[in-house]
Design a protein around this motif. Structure first.
Motif, PDB file in Angstrom:
ATOM      1  N   GLU A   1       0.820  -1.208   0.000  1.00 35.07           N
ATOM      2  CA  GLU A   1       0.000   0.000   0.000  1.00 35.07           C
ATOM      3  C   GLU A   1       0.856   1.261   0.000  1.00 35.07           C
ATOM      4  O   GLU A   1       0.463   2.282  -0.559  1.00 35.07           O
ATOM      5  N   ASP A   2       2.040   1.221   0.610  1.00 36.39           N
ATOM      6  CA  ASP A   2       2.920   2.388   0.608  1.00 36.39           C
ATOM      7  C   ASP A   2       3.446   2.707  -0.782  1.00 36.39           C
ATOM      8  O   ASP A   2       3.963   3.803  -1.020  1.00 36.39           O
ATOM      9  N   ASP A   3       3.345   1.752  -1.708  1.00 30.91           N
ATOM     10  CA  ASP A   3       3.854   1.948  -3.065  1.00 30.91           C
ATOM     11  C   ASP A   3       2.876   2.688  -3.957  1.00 30.91           C
ATOM     12  O   ASP A   3       3.206   3.010  -5.107  1.00 30.91           O
ATOM     13  N   VAL A   4       1.667   2.938  -3.472  1.00 34.47           N
ATOM     14  CA  VAL A   4       0.650   3.601  -4.286  1.00 34.47           C
ATOM     15  C   VAL A   4      -0.146   4.593  -3.437  1.00 34.47           C
ATOM     16  O   VAL A   4      -0.212   4.476  -2.213  1.00 34.47           O
ATOM     17  N   LEU A   5      -0.748   5.558  -4.114  1.00 28.65           N
ATOM     18  CA  LEU A   5      -1.727   6.466  -3.515  1.00 28.65           C
ATOM     19  C   LEU A   5      -3.048   6.199  -4.210  1.00 28.65           C
ATOM     20  O   LEU A   5      -3.098   6.083  -5.442  1.00 28.65           O
ATOM     21  N   ARG A   6      -4.132   6.093  -3.425  1.00 30.55           N
ATOM     22  CA  ARG A   6      -5.459   5.837  -3.995  1.00 30.55           C
ATOM     23  C   ARG A   6      -6.309   7.089  -3.858  1.00 30.55           C
ATOM     24  O   ARG A   6      -6.390   7.678  -2.774  1.00 30.55           O
TER      25      ARG A   6
END
Length: 226
Positions: free
Chosen positions: A7-12
């Motif tokens: 999850e830290d690898d992307v922003l939603r």
């Protein structure tokens, strides 16, 4: 691939995956972050029905070289990792219910270059491509493609005063996309520096709306660079 993406690898941003009418993966530029692109691009969109995933490059850089530099072994390895990150972002969102048949890939600057390479090297997952200020990676040594993208709608834009992407490299990328049979729209903005204008944001808005509705992109010309 989805399991490899933390999850830290992307922003939603935007709609929840299962309730989205389209999926947009937006790739940031060199030295930028998903948060910056969220503020400067995604928050300016009127369309709020898409689920937007913004992958994060290690150290803020997808590859070290300039896009117009000849391909090296290091650039090729870094580029493949960036393409894998896009694949993983799409797979992660689709695994959570986002519409895998209505995917728009977009990016700015180095992110636009990466988006172009993905569309031309890994065809099949995209309905829309939006490249703000990008070109092919590798200059004259770029990888040739025989991809047929007749079902893809593409919007490519640049400024004639942009300090990072030369116009000749931009038009070479547009020609490469046009040869695939994609429905292509190209815009060059006089005096525009390294930024994203409201007109470009509107083009992404229209692309998302068209893909969500299952219709061809507004103003696109199939197989021809304007």
């Amino acid at each position: 691939m989805a399991a490899d993406l933390a999850e830290d690898d992307v922003l939603r941003l935007g709609a929840m995956p299962a309730h989205a009418d389209a999926l947009c993966v937006f790739v940031h530029g060199r030295g930028q972050s998903p948060e910056e692109m969220g503020e400067h691009v995604i928050e300016r969109l009127r369309n709020t029905g898409a689920h937007v995933v913004l992958p994060r490059a290690p150290g803020g850089v997808w590859y070290d070289a300039r896009a117009i530099d000849p391909l090296t072994e290091r650039t090729t390895v870094q580029l493949q990792a960036g393409l894998d990150a896009i694949d993983a972002a799409i797979s992660l969102a689709v695994s959570e219910g986002a519409p895998g048949d209505r995917v728009v890939l977009a990016g700015f600057s180095q992110g636009a270059c990466l988006a172009l390479e993905y569309a031309l090297r890994r065809p099949g997952r995209l309905r829309g491509l939006v490249a703000f200020t990008g070109c092919r990676v590798g200059g004259a040594s770029r990888v040739a493609t025989a991809a047929r993208l007749a079902g893809l709608s593409a919007y490519l834009s640049c400024g004639d005063a942009d300090p990072w992407i030369p116009l000749d490299a931009f038009f070479e990328a547009a020609q490469d996309v046009a040869r695939t049979g994609a429905a292509l729209r190209v815009e060059v903005f006089p005096g525009r520096m390294h930024e994203v204008l409201d007109a470009e944001i509107e083009a992404l808005d229209r692309m998302l709306a068209d893909v969500a509705a299952g219709r061809p992109a507004s103003g696109a010309r199939r197989g021809a660079a304007a």
